[in-house]
Write a protein that holds these residues in place. Sequence first.
Motif, PDB file in Angstrom:
ATOM      1  N   VAL A   1       1.059  -1.746   0.521  1.00  0.00           N
ATOM      2  CA  VAL A   1       0.243  -0.051  -0.012  1.00  0.00           C
ATOM      3  C   VAL A   1       0.752   1.352   0.303  1.00  0.00           C
ATOM      4  O   VAL A   1       1.481   1.214   1.451  1.00  0.00           O
ATOM      5  CB  VAL A   1      -0.980  -0.426   0.818  1.00  0.00           C
ATOM      6  N   MET A   2       0.750   2.260  -0.630  1.00  0.00           N
ATOM      7  CA  MET A   2       1.641   3.131  -1.064  1.00  0.00           C
ATOM      8  C   MET A   2       0.803   4.030  -1.134  1.00  0.00           C
ATOM      9  O   MET A   2       0.106   4.488  -2.228  1.00  0.00           O
ATOM     10  CB  MET A   2       2.529   2.971  -2.127  1.00  0.00           C
TER      11      MET A   2
ATOM     12  N   ALA B   1       0.514  -3.231  -6.325  1.00  0.00           N
ATOM     13  CA  ALA B   1       0.696  -1.857  -5.367  1.00  0.00           C
ATOM     14  C   ALA B   1      -0.670  -1.745  -4.890  1.00  0.00           C
ATOM     15  O   ALA B   1      -1.472  -2.169  -6.308  1.00  0.00           O
ATOM     16  CB  ALA B   1       1.440  -1.512  -6.411  1.00  0.00           C
ATOM     17  N   VAL B   2      -1.079  -0.866  -4.507  1.00  0.00           N
ATOM     18  CA  VAL B   2      -2.668  -0.442  -4.204  1.00  0.00           C
ATOM     19  C   VAL B   2      -1.993   0.759  -3.437  1.00  0.00           C
ATOM     20  O   VAL B   2      -1.273   0.869  -2.773  1.00  0.00           O
ATOM     21  CB  VAL B   2      -3.314  -1.396  -2.970  1.00  0.00           C
ATOM     22  N   PHE B   3      -2.667   2.412  -4.511  1.00  0.00           N
ATOM     23  CA  PHE B   3      -3.343   3.335  -4.194  1.00  0.00           C
ATOM     24  C   PHE B   3      -4.524   3.954  -3.702  1.00  0.00           C
ATOM     25  O   PHE B   3      -4.597   3.059  -4.280  1.00  0.00           O
ATOM     26  CB  PHE B   3      -2.028   4.184  -4.919  1.00  0.00           C
ATOM     27  N   ILE B   4      -4.460   4.773  -3.063  1.00  0.00           N
ATOM     28  CA  ILE B   4      -5.802   5.451  -3.101  1.00  0.00           C
ATOM     29  C   ILE B   4      -6.187   6.606  -3.416  1.00  0.00           C
ATOM     30  O   ILE B   4      -4.750   7.738  -3.669  1.00  0.00           O
ATOM     31  CB  ILE B   4      -6.540   6.200  -1.397  1.00  0.00           C
TER      32      ILE B   4
ATOM     33  N   CYS C   1       4.409   4.261  -7.226  1.00  0.00           N
ATOM     34  CA  CYS C   1       3.621   3.338  -8.220  1.00  0.00           C
ATOM     35  C   CYS C   1       4.167   3.571  -9.101  1.00  0.00           C
ATOM     36  O   CYS C   1       4.125   3.156 -10.174  1.00  0.00           O
ATOM     37  CB  CYS C   1       2.379   3.540  -8.183  1.00  0.00           C
ATOM     38  N   ILE C   2       4.160   5.070  -8.996  1.00  0.00           N
ATOM     39  CA  ILE C   2       5.429   5.324 -10.187  1.00  0.00           C
ATOM     40  C   ILE C   2       6.267   4.641 -10.306  1.00  0.00           C
ATOM     41  O   ILE C   2       7.596   4.729 -11.357  1.00  0.00           O
ATOM     42  CB  ILE C   2       4.980   6.925 -10.442  1.00  0.00           C
TER      43      ILE C   2
ATOM     44  N   GLY D   1      -0.264  -8.833 -17.730  1.00  0.00           N
ATOM     45  CA  GLY D   1       0.764  -7.855 -17.180  1.00  0.00           C
ATOM     46  C   GLY D   1       1.776  -8.608 -15.966  1.00  0.00           C
ATOM     47  O   GLY D   1       2.064 -10.384 -16.229  1.00  0.00           O
ATOM     48  N   ASP D   2       2.817  -7.968 -16.220  1.00  0.00           N
ATOM     49  CA  ASP D   2       3.681  -8.784 -14.759  1.00  0.00           C
ATOM     50  C   ASP D   2       3.598  -8.243 -13.679  1.00  0.00           C
ATOM     51  O   ASP D   2       4.157  -8.023 -12.553  1.00  0.00           O
ATOM     52  CB  ASP D   2       5.029  -8.210 -15.368  1.00  0.00           C
ATOM     53  N   LEU D   3       2.312  -7.371 -13.263  1.00  0.00           N
ATOM     54  CA  LEU D   3       2.993  -6.274 -11.972  1.00  0.00           C
ATOM     55  C   LEU D   3       0.512  -5.383 -11.773  1.00  0.00           C
ATOM     56  O   LEU D   3       0.761  -5.022 -13.236  1.00  0.00           O
ATOM     57  CB  LEU D   3       3.792  -4.996 -12.090  1.00  0.00           C
TER      58      LEU D   3
END
Length: 168
Positions: free
Chosen positions: A10-11, A96-99, A16-17, A55-57
């Motif tokens: 969680v970031m 990855a997860v972002f809000i 994520c970029i 995909g891969d991610l």
Amino acid sequence: MLIDDPSNRVMGLPGCIELREDACTRGKRVVLTNGCFDLLHRGHLEYLRKSAELGDLLVVAINSDESVRTLKGASRPLNSEADRAYALACLRFVDAVFIFQGPRLANEILALGPDLYTKAGDYSPETLDRSEYAALVQAGTEIHILPFVAGHSTTSLIARGAVGSGQS
């Protein structure tokens, strides 16, 4: 066996970029999807697994609590943004997860520049939010609409009274 801490997945968008840039240098494809993910259910899980396979991610963007209230009404979300993000990060196929704060994801799409974008089959390219669609086109992102798992939605669970009634 040690299991990595899902909290590390969680970031913020900048993290994520960075993942995206690293993946790009290694020739890896990044998949982005988004939603409220208020209650994880089979429909979400099948959709997310299929997204990851493309995909891969897999990066998952979730609506903030305020955004969910705007989109779904005052009684939602049922789970906080932190809890929803953590639940998604516990899935081994989510990297990855972002809000995100607004009701739409256009700026985040442009910043991230994913290779692929997925949505469930209750959408079509024509029904995607126009600002998000324009951002996807501008970023050169492939759009994949995945099959909808009928009968599995948070709204249908709430309508059947399965939430809060002891049913699963």
